[in-house]
Design an enzyme around this catalytic site. Structure first.
Site, short mmCIF file in Angstrom:
data_model
loop_
_atom_site.label_atom_id
_atom_site.label_comp_id
_atom_site.label_asym_id
_atom_site.label_seq_id
_atom_site.Cartn_x
_atom_site.Cartn_y
_atom_site.Cartn_z
N ASN A 26 0.96 -1.38 -0.14
CA ASN A 26 0.40 -0.32 0.19
C ASN A 26 0.51 1.31 0.68
O ASN A 26 0.85 2.36 -0.37
CB ASN A 26 -1.17 0.05 1.05
CG ASN A 26 -0.13 -0.26 2.31
OD1 ASN A 26 0.81 -0.78 2.52
ND2 ASN A 26 -0.90 0.48 3.48
N GLY A 37 3.54 -5.11 7.39
CA GLY A 37 3.09 -6.23 6.70
C GLY A 37 2.01 -6.55 7.56
O GLY A 37 1.23 -5.63 8.51
N SER A 38 1.30 -7.16 7.18
CA SER A 38 0.17 -7.63 8.68
C SER A 38 0.50 -8.58 9.06
O SER A 38 1.81 -9.39 9.52
CB SER A 38 -0.98 -8.81 7.30
OG SER A 38 -0.11 -9.61 6.58
N VAL A 57 1.97 -12.20 8.90
CA VAL A 57 2.95 -12.44 8.99
C VAL A 57 3.75 -12.17 9.68
O VAL A 57 5.47 -12.76 9.94
CB VAL A 57 2.71 -11.60 7.22
CG1 VAL A 57 4.80 -12.33 6.82
CG2 VAL A 57 2.37 -12.51 6.62
N GLY A 58 3.55 -10.98 10.30
CA GLY A 58 4.45 -10.20 11.47
C GLY A 58 4.55 -11.57 12.02
O GLY A 58 5.82 -11.20 13.25
N GLU A 102 5.91 -3.83 11.88
CA GLU A 102 4.64 -2.16 11.50
C GLU A 102 3.67 -3.31 10.61
O GLU A 102 3.70 -3.77 9.64
CB GLU A 102 5.48 -1.65 10.63
CG GLU A 102 6.33 -0.19 11.32
CD GLU A 102 6.30 0.51 12.72
OE1 GLU A 102 4.93 0.15 12.69
OE2 GLU A 102 6.98 0.60 13.61
N CYS A 148 -2.62 1.52 6.82
CA CYS A 148 -2.48 0.40 7.89
C CYS A 148 -3.60 1.16 9.25
O CYS A 148 -4.41 0.94 10.31
CB CYS A 148 -1.70 0.38 8.45
SG CYS A 148 -0.42 1.74 8.21
P1 NAD Z 1 1.80 -9.11 3.55
O1 NAD Z 1 1.83 -9.10 5.15
O2 NAD Z 1 0.51 -9.71 2.95
O3 NAD Z 1 2.60 -9.11 3.15
C1 NAD Z 1 3.48 -7.69 2.93
C2 NAD Z 1 5.10 -8.01 2.63
O4 NAD Z 1 4.81 -9.68 3.16
C3 NAD Z 1 4.64 -9.03 1.33
O5 NAD Z 1 5.83 -8.17 0.65
C4 NAD Z 1 4.86 -10.73 1.24
O6 NAD Z 1 5.70 -11.42 0.37
C5 NAD Z 1 5.67 -10.86 2.74
N1 NAD Z 1 5.95 -12.10 3.02
C6 NAD Z 1 4.63 -13.05 2.69
N2 NAD Z 1 5.16 -14.30 3.83
C7 NAD Z 1 6.11 -13.67 4.11
C8 NAD Z 1 7.24 -14.82 5.12
N3 NAD Z 1 6.77 -15.79 5.43
N4 NAD Z 1 8.10 -13.73 5.16
C9 NAD Z 1 8.58 -12.65 5.14
N5 NAD Z 1 7.69 -12.03 4.07
C10 NAD Z 1 6.93 -12.47 3.97
O7 NAD Z 1 0.35 -7.56 3.62
P2 NAD Z 1 0.01 -6.45 2.65
O8 NAD Z 1 -1.33 -7.36 1.90
O9 NAD Z 1 0.95 -6.31 1.63
O10 NAD Z 1 -0.66 -5.11 3.12
C11 NAD Z 1 -1.07 -4.80 4.14
C12 NAD Z 1 -1.11 -5.32 6.08
O11 NAD Z 1 0.36 -4.34 5.86
C13 NAD Z 1 -1.89 -4.91 6.02
O12 NAD Z 1 -2.59 -5.20 7.53
C14 NAD Z 1 -1.77 -3.54 6.47
O13 NAD Z 1 -2.25 -3.10 7.71
C15 NAD Z 1 -0.34 -3.39 7.17
N6 NAD Z 1 0.70 -2.40 7.07
C16 NAD Z 1 0.77 -2.04 8.05
C17 NAD Z 1 1.78 -1.16 8.13
C18 NAD Z 1 2.25 -0.59 10.09
O14 NAD Z 1 2.89 0.82 9.41
N7 NAD Z 1 2.04 0.09 10.41
C19 NAD Z 1 1.58 0.72 7.01
C20 NAD Z 1 1.08 -0.50 5.62
C21 NAD Z 1 1.00 -1.17 5.74
#
Ligand code: NAD
Length: 481
Positions: free
Chosen positions: A150, A226-227, A230-231, A248, A282
């Site tokens: 995003n 990310g989500s 995954v985090g 994050e 997010c």
């Molecule tokens: P996602 O977790 O699906 O993917 C994020 C990244 O993680 C991608 O690059 C993906 O390839 C990677 N990934 C997936 N599995 C992995 C693994 N096992 N090891 C390492 N990397 C892996 O998230 P998304 O759909 O791209 O983004 C949306 C999410 O991100 C929402 O939950 C949103 O709230 C969050 N987000 C948080 C912030 C913040 O600053 N807190 C900012 C932006 C988005």
């Protein structure tokens, strides 16, 4: 058609597998680029390039790193149209959001220019006579960064600029949905003067190759956005391997409107907080709590404003909502709204689709048995809830596994401060939207929204580590007498 290869050791490198995956334009799902489908061998090459470059360049003066940051800011300012075009066509950013991202990234680079000279330690009084004692902050080595789809520019810049400014090498695994934007960063850092190998990118499916990166023995720190799902997985890997990390993650941010608030201001802020970039933010205010005495007035004004929120033409400056990123995410948005409707929620505005775009959707009558009550939709959907007392509003606001951002609208300082203290969230804004970021603030969330903070101050925690160094005279009696 653009073919995107890895960026390893200062060169574009084809994937070992020879395979490429499709990067789609979310407006119509047309093919935007073909992208290297990385393997764990490609990840290893990128980390090895990082290790070699770190060893070679670890002693570069702070002034050199400072220069990279200023130069990168200058280049991005010059090429701003190129960055915005990719943000529009690759992830479906309305131009206003793309402009916000480029402005933030340029500002962050300038703020990061102040970091290299602040990587410093202290002199420490010693209990041993004659001993000179000090602490040094040192770069950790190779930092791995993983970005979401995003805000790929904001996060790509925040992560890489801080790793490079603090003296580390960096390996980026960008979102599968935003590889072309990442590819622009390769040219940016190269032109800014960063030596080959200090900045690397490996593309691919994070679920397949992410563990090879985060679990790599030579990756010392991980910065992930990310989500939460995954985090948490990454936190497990980092903990088992004793790596430093920042997470994050997702959110379900509350926005509270008290009866004494400026209604017009609250409506405008709520609109921006949830519908900017079609709710794919997010910090999106996906829960809005309104004091009962003004609930109907607020609901009417907010639904009317939401109905007018412009959708569609991404290059039109007043457009707020564009396409939802993928079919999987579109299904998620649809299923959350359908489930709420089926269980009795009322749709005050929106829930209409034009192609891949969903209009600004406002729900009321949402109850805890509906998916949208607790889960992050990550789309243009928010729910309005009435409350009677501030205690109740705080309790409702905290009734979530998330804790990223929170806002309150009130003229009562006592209420505002009480909320600031009691909100279980990493960031609280009084009389302002839930969406906000600045380069030097401790940005991040609590509970399932994150671990650690990012920013030009906070990132020093994971991107450097302390070393204690003592000096004693080579000839004097060790007792000091
Ligand atoms: P996602 O977790 O699906 O993917 C994020 C990244 O993680 C991608 O690059 C993906 O390839 C990677 N990934 C997936 N599995 C992995 C693994 N096992 N090891 C390492 N990397 C892996 O998230 P998304 O759909 O791209 O983004 C949306 C999410 O991100 C929402 O939950 C949103 O709230 C969050 N987000 C948080 C912030 C913040 O600053 N807190 C900012 C932006 C988005």
């Amino acid at each position: 058609m653009k073919n995107i290869d890895h960026w390893i050791g200062g060169a574009r490198v084809a994937p070992g597998s020879g395979a490429y995956f499709d990067d789609l334009n979310p407006v119509d799902d047309s093919l935007y680029a073909m992208v290297a489908a990385g393997t764990s061998d490609d990840v290893n090459s990128a980390v090895e390039a990082g290790v070699a470059a770190f060893r070679m360049h670890r002693n570069l003066p702070a002034a050199v790193r400072e220069g990279w940051m200023f130069k990168a800011a200058e280049i991005m300012e010059r090429d701003v149209a190129k960055f915005q075009e990719v943000l529009i066509d690759e992830v479906g950013s309305p131009v206003a959001k793309a402009g916000f991202e480029t402005r933030f990234a340029i500002g962050f680079l300038r703020a990061a220019a102040g970091v290299p000279r602040r990587v410093r330690g202290e002199t420490i009084p010693s209990d041993t006579p004659g001993r000179f004692s000090m602490s040094l902050r040192q770069a950790v080595g190779v930092v791995a960064g993983i970005t979401p789809f995003n805000v790929p520019l904001i996060k790509g810049i925040k992560q890489s600029a801080m790793a490079l400014a603090t003296g580390n090498a960096f390996v980026l695994l960008p979102s599968e949905a935003a590889p072309r934007l990442a590819d622009l960063l390769a040219d940016l850092w190269r032109e800014a003067g960063v030596p080959d190998g200090l900045f690397n990118i490996v593309y691919g499916n994070g679920a397949e190759i992410g563990d090879a990166l985060t679990g790599h023995a030579n990756v010392a720190a991980i910065t992930f956005t990310g989500s939460s799902r995954v985090g948490k997985h990454i936190a497990g890997i980092a903990a088992r391997n004793l790596k430093k990390y920042t997470l994050e993650l997702g959110g379900k941010s509350p926005l509270i409107v008290c009866a004494d608030a400026d209604l017009e201001k609250a409506v405008g802020a709520a609109l921006f907080s949830i519908f900017m970039f079609q709710g794919q933010v997010c910090m999106g205010a996906s829960r809005i709590y309104v004091e009962r005495s003004i609930f109907d007035d607020f609901a009417k004004a907010f639904a009317a404003a939401a109905s007018k929120a412009k959708m569609g033409d991404l290059r039109e400056p007043t457009t707020m909502l564009g396409p939802i990123i993928s079919e999987r995410q579109r299904d998620r948005v649809r299923s959350h709204v359908d489930d709420a409707r089926a269980k009795g929620a009322e749709v005050l505005a929106g829930a209409e689709w034009t192609g891949n775009c969903c209009s600004a959707t406002v729900l009321r009558g949402v109850t805890a048995d509906m998916t949208v009550y607790y889960e992050e939709t990550f789309g243009p959907v928010t729910s309005l809830y009435p409350f009677d007392t501030l205690e109740e509003a705080i309790e409702l606001a905290n009734d979530t596994e998330y804790g990223l951002s929170a806002s309150i609208f009130t003229r009562d300082l006592d209420k505002a401060l009480r909320f600031a203290h009691e909100a279980e969230s990493g960031m609280v804004h009084i009389n302002a939207p839930t969406l906000h970021d600045e380069p030097h603030v401790p940005f991040g969330g609590t509970k399932a929204s994150g671990f650690g903070r990012e920013g030009t101050e906070a990132d020093l925690e994971i991107m450097t580590e302390w070393k204690w160094v003592t000096i004693q005279s080579a000839t004097a009696n060790p007792s000091g007498h």
